[in-house]
Every structure is written in C-alpha cells, then in structure tokens.
Design an enzyme around this catalytic site. Structure first.
Site, PDB file in Angstrom:
ATOM      1  CB  THR A  82     -33.806  -0.092 -11.907  1.00 50.68           C
ATOM      2  OG1 THR A  82     -34.761   0.946 -11.694  1.00 50.68           O
ATOM      3  CG2 THR A  82     -32.496   0.497 -12.389  1.00 50.68           C
ATOM      4  CD  GLU A 114     -36.027  12.612 -16.845  1.00 50.66           C
ATOM      5  OE1 GLU A 114     -36.738  11.878 -17.562  1.00 50.66           O
ATOM      6  OE2 GLU A 114     -35.568  12.246 -15.745  1.00 50.66           O
ATOM      7  CG  HIS A 162     -34.670   7.533 -18.910  1.00 52.97           C
ATOM      8  ND1 HIS A 162     -34.263   7.592 -17.592  1.00 52.97           N
ATOM      9  CD2 HIS A 162     -35.447   8.638 -19.122  1.00 52.97           C
ATOM     10  CE1 HIS A 162     -34.760   8.698 -17.038  1.00 52.97           C
ATOM     11  NE2 HIS A 162     -35.472   9.347 -17.940  1.00 52.97           N
ATOM     12  CG  ASN A 209     -31.511  -0.305 -17.369  1.00 55.63           C
ATOM     13  OD1 ASN A 209     -31.352   0.564 -18.216  1.00 55.63           O
ATOM     14  ND2 ASN A 209     -31.675  -0.033 -16.095  1.00 55.63           N
ATOM     15  CE1 TYR A 269     -30.354   8.137 -15.995  1.00 56.54           C
ATOM     16  CE2 TYR A 269     -28.580   8.325 -17.595  1.00 56.54           C
ATOM     17  CZ  TYR A 269     -29.763   7.720 -17.167  1.00 56.54           C
ATOM     18  OH  TYR A 269     -30.316   6.704 -17.901  1.00 56.54           O
ATOM     19  NE  ARG A 328     -40.084   4.523 -13.529  1.00 56.27           N
ATOM     20  CZ  ARG A 328     -38.787   4.613 -13.214  1.00 56.27           C
ATOM     21  NH1 ARG A 328     -37.936   5.251 -14.029  1.00 56.27           N
ATOM     22  NH2 ARG A 328     -38.324   4.081 -12.109  1.00 56.27           N
ATOM     23  CE  LYS A 374     -31.392   3.823 -19.750  1.00 53.84           C
ATOM     24  NZ  LYS A 374     -31.002   3.276 -18.427  1.00 53.84           N
ATOM     25  NE  ARG A 397     -34.983  -0.674 -17.389  1.00 50.33           N
ATOM     26  CZ  ARG A 397     -35.098   0.369 -16.588  1.00 50.33           C
ATOM     27  NH1 ARG A 397     -35.815   0.283 -15.470  1.00 50.33           N
ATOM     28  NH2 ARG A 397     -34.522   1.514 -16.888  1.00 50.33           N
ATOM     29  CG  PHE A 408     -24.706   3.751 -10.338  1.00 52.93           C
ATOM     30  CD1 PHE A 408     -25.374   4.516 -11.286  1.00 52.93           C
ATOM     31  CD2 PHE A 408     -25.281   3.605  -9.073  1.00 52.93           C
ATOM     32  CE1 PHE A 408     -26.586   5.128 -10.993  1.00 52.93           C
ATOM     33  CE2 PHE A 408     -26.492   4.212  -8.774  1.00 52.93           C
ATOM     34  CZ  PHE A 408     -27.141   4.980  -9.732  1.00 52.93           C
TER      35      PHE A 408
HETATM   36  P1  DAT Z   1     -34.445   3.846 -13.707  1.00 56.06           P
HETATM   37  O1  DAT Z   1     -33.660   3.886 -15.000  1.00 56.06           O
HETATM   38  O2  DAT Z   1     -35.225   2.573 -13.576  1.00 56.06           O
HETATM   39  O3  DAT Z   1     -35.260   5.089 -13.456  1.00 56.06           O
HETATM   40  P2  DAT Z   1     -32.554   4.894 -11.758  1.00 56.06           P
HETATM   41  O4  DAT Z   1     -33.087   6.243 -12.067  1.00 56.06           O
HETATM   42  O5  DAT Z   1     -32.491   4.505 -10.315  1.00 56.06           O
HETATM   43  O6  DAT Z   1     -33.352   3.748 -12.519  1.00 56.06           O
HETATM   44  O7  DAT Z   1     -31.078   4.764 -12.333  1.00 56.06           O
HETATM   45  C1  DAT Z   1     -30.751   5.301 -13.599  1.00 56.06           C
HETATM   46  C2  DAT Z   1     -29.880   4.329 -14.330  1.00 56.06           C
HETATM   47  O8  DAT Z   1     -28.648   4.172 -13.652  1.00 56.06           O
HETATM   48  C3  DAT Z   1     -30.451   2.897 -14.408  1.00 56.06           C
HETATM   49  O9  DAT Z   1     -31.326   2.740 -15.508  1.00 56.06           O
HETATM   50  C4  DAT Z   1     -29.217   2.067 -14.534  1.00 56.06           C
HETATM   51  C5  DAT Z   1     -28.188   2.828 -13.720  1.00 56.06           C
HETATM   52  N1  DAT Z   1     -28.109   2.295 -12.351  1.00 56.06           N
HETATM   53  C6  DAT Z   1     -28.993   2.502 -11.345  1.00 56.06           C
HETATM   54  N2  DAT Z   1     -28.605   1.858 -10.231  1.00 56.06           N
HETATM   55  C7  DAT Z   1     -27.448   1.249 -10.538  1.00 56.06           C
HETATM   56  C8  DAT Z   1     -26.531   0.426  -9.816  1.00 56.06           C
HETATM   57  N3  DAT Z   1     -26.734   0.101  -8.530  1.00 56.06           N
HETATM   58  N4  DAT Z   1     -25.434  -0.044 -10.473  1.00 56.06           N
HETATM   59  C9  DAT Z   1     -25.210   0.277 -11.760  1.00 56.06           C
HETATM   60  N5  DAT Z   1     -26.024   1.043 -12.503  1.00 56.06           N
HETATM   61  C10 DAT Z   1     -27.128   1.522 -11.904  1.00 56.06           C
HETATM   62 MG    MG Z   2     -34.679   7.044 -13.108  1.00 54.95          MG
END
Ligand code: DAT
Ligand code: MG
Length: 150
Positions: free
Chosen positions: A91, A126, A115, A112, A49, A85, A9, A102, A57
């Site tokens: 996350t 994706e 992805h 973080n 996304y 992963r 990212k 992370r 968020f």
């Molecule tokens: P991951 O990236 O581990 O697959 P995710 O798909 O649940 O996690 O979320 C996508 C991204 O969105 C994540 O890398 C960071 C952001 N994100 C997720 N949950 C969040 C939250 N509660 N507050 C802020 N950003 C968040």
């Molecule tokens: Mg995800």
C-alpha cells in the site's frame, strides 16, 4: 478460478497510465471480463471503502477517489485476488518492491494508482458495487493461450 475488482484510480487515468497498467495484467495472463470508466460519488466511496470510513485518512481518500474518472475492471484467473495484490505492491509505495505498480510508479500512500480486492468476500462485495451481473462476461477458456488442455 477467482474474480476480483481492480480500480485504476483517478491518478492513473490523469497520468495516462491506463494502457500500461491494463497491459501488466494482460501480460501476466489474467483475464479481463469487465471494464468501464466510472466517476465515483461520495456514497459509492463510503460503500467501497466501508472498512476505512472511520479512519483519519478517509476524508482525503474520499476526496481523491471521487476527484475524476477511474477505470473499474473485473479480472479473472486462478488466484486472481492474490496475483493482483502482488502485482500492485505494498500500500505504501515506500515499501513497494520495484517491478510492482506502486514500486515503479508511485511515491505517495494516497496516490497509489491501483485498488485490488483483498479477499474473496471483498471481491464479491466490491464487484457488485461497480458491475451489474450482465456486465461481467463469461470467460472463454477455449481461446486461452495460457491453458493447455490435454
Ligand atoms: P490497499 O489499497 O493496499 O488495499 P488499504 O485497504 O489499507 O490499502 O487502504 C485503502 C487506501 O486508503 C489505500 O490504497 C490508500 C489509502 N490509505 C491507506 N492507509 C493510509 C494512510 N495511512 N494514509 C493515507 N492514506 C491511506
Ligand atoms: Mg484495501
């Protein structure tokens, strides 16, 4: 064999961690089959996304992910989706184990660093958002030092 999408990212690019993060995937034995520098726009952020578009968020997430160039990679390997992963860690960096990307380099759930697709269906969807078919190369098993053919 599975293919998965990995994004380094904008925070990873800005912090100069691209080499380190690519290196972690390489040393694990995962194969790089596609790679490019991409500046995501709003439309691509909403597609990538899609599952998060209605979350509180999302606005911040979209601003962050479009804020600068990122590195998109197609990664191949046995169980590549799960392996990536696991290497990434949870996350929320507060819960990410030391030794994970992370866990070692991030303190913010937003920033973080990486992805990784979370299922074969997500990976296929994706990868198609970031790579044309001919931009993902055939992996050559004949030159793979991790594979012992009997
Ligand atoms: P991951 O990236 O581990 O697959 P995710 O798909 O649940 O996690 O979320 C996508 C991204 O969105 C994540 O890398 C960071 C952001 N994100 C997720 N949950 C969040 C939250 N509660 N507050 C802020 N950003 C968040
Ligand atoms: Mg995800």
């Amino acid at each position: 064999m599975q293919k998965t999408l990995v994004l380094l990212k904008p925070d990873a690019v800005q912090r100069g961690l691209v080499g380190e993060l690519v290196s972690r995937l390489e040393r694990k034995g995962l194969k790089l089959v596609g790679m490019k520098l991409v500046r995501m726009d709003d439309a691509l952020a909403r597609q990538h996304y899609a599952e998060h578009v209605d979350k509180p968020f999302f606005k911040g997430l979209a601003e962050f992910i479009t804020s600068g160039p990122l590195v998109a990679m197609a990664i191949e390997g046995e169980d590549a989706i799960c392996m990536v992963r696991t290497l990434m860690g949870e996350t929320n960096p507060a819960n990410a184990a030391p030794g994970t990307v992370r866990g070692d380099y991030a303190v913010s759930i937003g920033l973080n660093l990486v992805h990784g697709s979370d299922s074969p269906e997500s990976a296929q969807r994706e990868l198609a958002l970031f790579f044309k078919e001919d931009e993902i190369l055939e992996y050559d098993r004949a030159t793979d030092p991790w594979i012992i053919e009997s």
